[in-house]
Design an enzyme around this catalytic site. Structure first.
Site, mmCIF file in Angstrom:
data_model
loop_
_atom_site.group_PDB
_atom_site.id
_atom_site.type_symbol
_atom_site.label_atom_id
_atom_site.label_comp_id
_atom_site.label_asym_id
_atom_site.label_seq_id
_atom_site.Cartn_x
_atom_site.Cartn_y
_atom_site.Cartn_z
ATOM 1 N N LYS A 195 97.133 -14.081 39.521
ATOM 2 C CA LYS A 195 97.054 -13.406 40.815
ATOM 3 C C LYS A 195 98.138 -13.945 41.761
ATOM 4 O O LYS A 195 98.779 -14.971 41.482
ATOM 5 C CB LYS A 195 95.661 -13.627 41.406
ATOM 6 N N TYR A 198 89.862 -2.704 40.362
ATOM 7 C CA TYR A 198 88.629 -3.311 40.880
ATOM 8 C C TYR A 198 87.558 -2.272 41.225
ATOM 9 O O TYR A 198 86.684 -2.543 42.053
ATOM 10 C CB TYR A 198 88.947 -4.172 42.097
ATOM 11 N N PHE A 256 83.451 -7.444 50.156
ATOM 12 C CA PHE A 256 84.745 -8.107 49.984
ATOM 13 C C PHE A 256 85.815 -7.203 49.370
ATOM 14 O O PHE A 256 86.919 -7.648 49.086
ATOM 15 C CB PHE A 256 84.581 -9.396 49.157
ATOM 16 N N ARG A 304 87.922 -15.800 29.256
ATOM 17 C CA ARG A 304 86.972 -16.000 30.373
ATOM 18 C C ARG A 304 86.532 -17.470 30.444
ATOM 19 O O ARG A 304 86.382 -18.030 31.525
ATOM 20 C CB ARG A 304 85.735 -15.098 30.195
ATOM 21 N N THR A 309 83.718 -17.607 38.319
ATOM 22 C CA THR A 309 84.355 -16.844 39.393
ATOM 23 C C THR A 309 84.549 -17.690 40.646
ATOM 24 O O THR A 309 85.618 -17.676 41.256
ATOM 25 C CB THR A 309 83.499 -15.597 39.724
ATOM 26 N N ARG A 336 90.490 -22.240 36.858
ATOM 27 C CA ARG A 336 90.001 -22.206 38.240
ATOM 28 C C ARG A 336 89.480 -23.575 38.666
ATOM 29 O O ARG A 336 89.641 -23.970 39.827
ATOM 30 C CB ARG A 336 88.912 -21.136 38.379
ATOM 31 N N ASN A 367 91.299 -17.184 43.491
ATOM 32 C CA ASN A 367 90.889 -17.965 42.323
ATOM 33 C C ASN A 367 91.852 -17.841 41.151
ATOM 34 O O ASN A 367 91.483 -17.956 39.997
ATOM 35 C CB ASN A 367 89.438 -17.649 41.940
ATOM 36 N N HIS A 394 92.796 -13.475 36.740
ATOM 37 C CA HIS A 394 91.852 -12.421 36.362
ATOM 38 C C HIS A 394 91.833 -12.290 34.853
ATOM 39 O O HIS A 394 92.880 -12.379 34.211
ATOM 40 C CB HIS A 394 92.278 -11.067 36.960
ATOM 41 N N GLU A 447 91.656 -1.546 31.887
ATOM 42 C CA GLU A 447 92.597 -2.362 32.666
ATOM 43 C C GLU A 447 93.972 -2.434 32.004
ATOM 44 O O GLU A 447 95.001 -2.406 32.688
ATOM 45 C CB GLU A 447 92.016 -3.774 32.853
HETATM 46 P P1 IDP Z 1 85.765 -12.344 37.941
HETATM 47 O O1 IDP Z 1 87.168 -12.323 38.509
HETATM 48 O O2 IDP Z 1 85.355 -13.720 37.553
HETATM 49 O O3 IDP Z 1 85.563 -11.326 36.868
HETATM 50 P P2 IDP Z 1 84.277 -10.537 39.686
HETATM 51 O O4 IDP Z 1 82.840 -10.658 39.994
HETATM 52 O O5 IDP Z 1 84.713 -9.436 38.785
HETATM 53 O O6 IDP Z 1 84.777 -11.957 39.141
HETATM 54 O O7 IDP Z 1 85.032 -10.391 41.080
HETATM 55 C C1 IDP Z 1 86.399 -10.029 41.120
HETATM 56 C C2 IDP Z 1 87.097 -10.930 42.109
HETATM 57 O O8 IDP Z 1 86.599 -10.653 43.410
HETATM 58 C C3 IDP Z 1 86.834 -12.413 41.892
HETATM 59 O O9 IDP Z 1 87.749 -12.997 40.973
HETATM 60 C C4 IDP Z 1 86.997 -12.979 43.279
HETATM 61 O O10 IDP Z 1 88.368 -13.264 43.573
HETATM 62 C C5 IDP Z 1 86.549 -11.846 44.159
HETATM 63 N N1 IDP Z 1 85.156 -12.038 44.602
HETATM 64 C C6 IDP Z 1 84.034 -11.928 43.848
HETATM 65 N N2 IDP Z 1 82.922 -12.158 44.563
HETATM 66 C C7 IDP Z 1 83.358 -12.426 45.823
HETATM 67 C C8 IDP Z 1 82.676 -12.756 47.047
HETATM 68 O O11 IDP Z 1 81.444 -12.846 47.108
HETATM 69 N N3 IDP Z 1 83.477 -12.964 48.140
HETATM 70 C C9 IDP Z 1 84.833 -12.872 48.096
HETATM 71 N N4 IDP Z 1 85.504 -12.562 46.958
HETATM 72 C C10 IDP Z 1 84.778 -12.353 45.846
HETATM 73 MG MG MG Z 2 85.602 -9.260 36.937
#
Ligand code: IDP
Ligand code: MG
Length: 137
Positions: A9, A49, A57, A85, A91, A102, A112, A115, A126
Site C-alpha cells: 500500500k 474494496y 471507514f 495472509r 488486519t 504488519r 497497515n 493487502h 482483484e
Molecule cells: P484485510 O486488509 O486484513 O483483509 P479488511 O477487513 O478487508 O482487512 O479491511 C480492508 C482494509 O480496511 C484493512 O486492511 C484496513 O486498512 C482497513 N480497515 C479495516 N477495518 C478498519 C477500521 O475499523 N477502521 C479503519 N480502517 C479499517
Molecule cells: Mg480484506
C-alpha cells in the site's frame, strides 16, 4: 497452485518496504507471477474494496489507497492465499504478531502496509482489476 493479489500500500511504498515485503514471500517459496507500480484510480479502488462499501471507514480507505503508488503483484504457490495472509499478520497491527509484515512495520489499522486477497473468489476478482492476462507470467 493458487494465485493471490498483493498490494504494498502507499504507506509501504513511502517507507521503502517493497523489496523487504517481496523478499519475505520469495524466501517462503512463493513466486512473483506479475509485478508493477501503479497509482490506482478511485473507481478501481472502490471496486477493489467493494465489500466495505457503506462502512464508516470506506471513504478514508479509498482516499488512502489512492494517495500514492502501490506495488501491485500476483503471488503464486501452493496455498498462496492463506500463506500470504499469515505472512501479512492480523488486519489491526496491534494484534499482528511480531515477525509478520504488519507486526513488524505498522501500528495503525488504516495504514497497515499490505493487502492480500482473502479467498479464491476475491483473488480472481482483484487480479482482474489490476492485471491483464498478458501481464501474468
Ligand atoms: P484485510 O486488509 O486484513 O483483509 P479488511 O477487513 O478487508 O482487512 O479491511 C480492508 C482494509 O480496511 C484493512 O486492511 C484496513 O486498512 C482497513 N480497515 C479495516 N477495518 C478498519 C477500521 O475499523 N477502521 C479503519 N480502517 C479499517
Ligand atoms: Mg480484506
Amino acid at each position: 497452485m493458487q494465485q493471490t493479489l498483493v498490494l504494498v500500500k502507499p504507506d509501504g511504498v513511502r517507507k521503502n518496504l517493497i523489496g523487504e515485503i517481496i523478499a519475505r514471500f520469495e524466501r517462503r517459496g512463493l513466486r512473483v507471477a506479475a509485478l508493477k507500480l501503479v497509482k490506482i484510480t478511485k473507481k478501481q479502488a472502490k471496486f477493489h474494496y467493494a465489500e466495505h462499501d457503506g462502512k464508516p471507514f470506506f471513504d478514508e480507505l479509498v482516499d488512502f489507497i489512492t494517495s500514492g503508488p502501490v506495488a501491485a503483484m500476483i503471488i503464486e504457490g501452493e496455498n498462496a492465499i492463506k500463506a500470504v495472509r499469515r505472512l501479512m499478520g492480523a488486519t489491526n497491527p496491534l494484534d499482528s504478531v511480531p515477525g509478520s509484515i504488519r507486526g513488524d512495520y505498522a501500528l495503525s489499522i488504516g495504514e497497515n502496509i499490505v493487502h492480500g486477497s482473502d479467498g479464491e473468489e476475491s483473488a480472481a476478482r482483484e487480479i482482474k482489476n489490476f492485471f491483464t492476462p498478458e501481464e501474468i507470467y
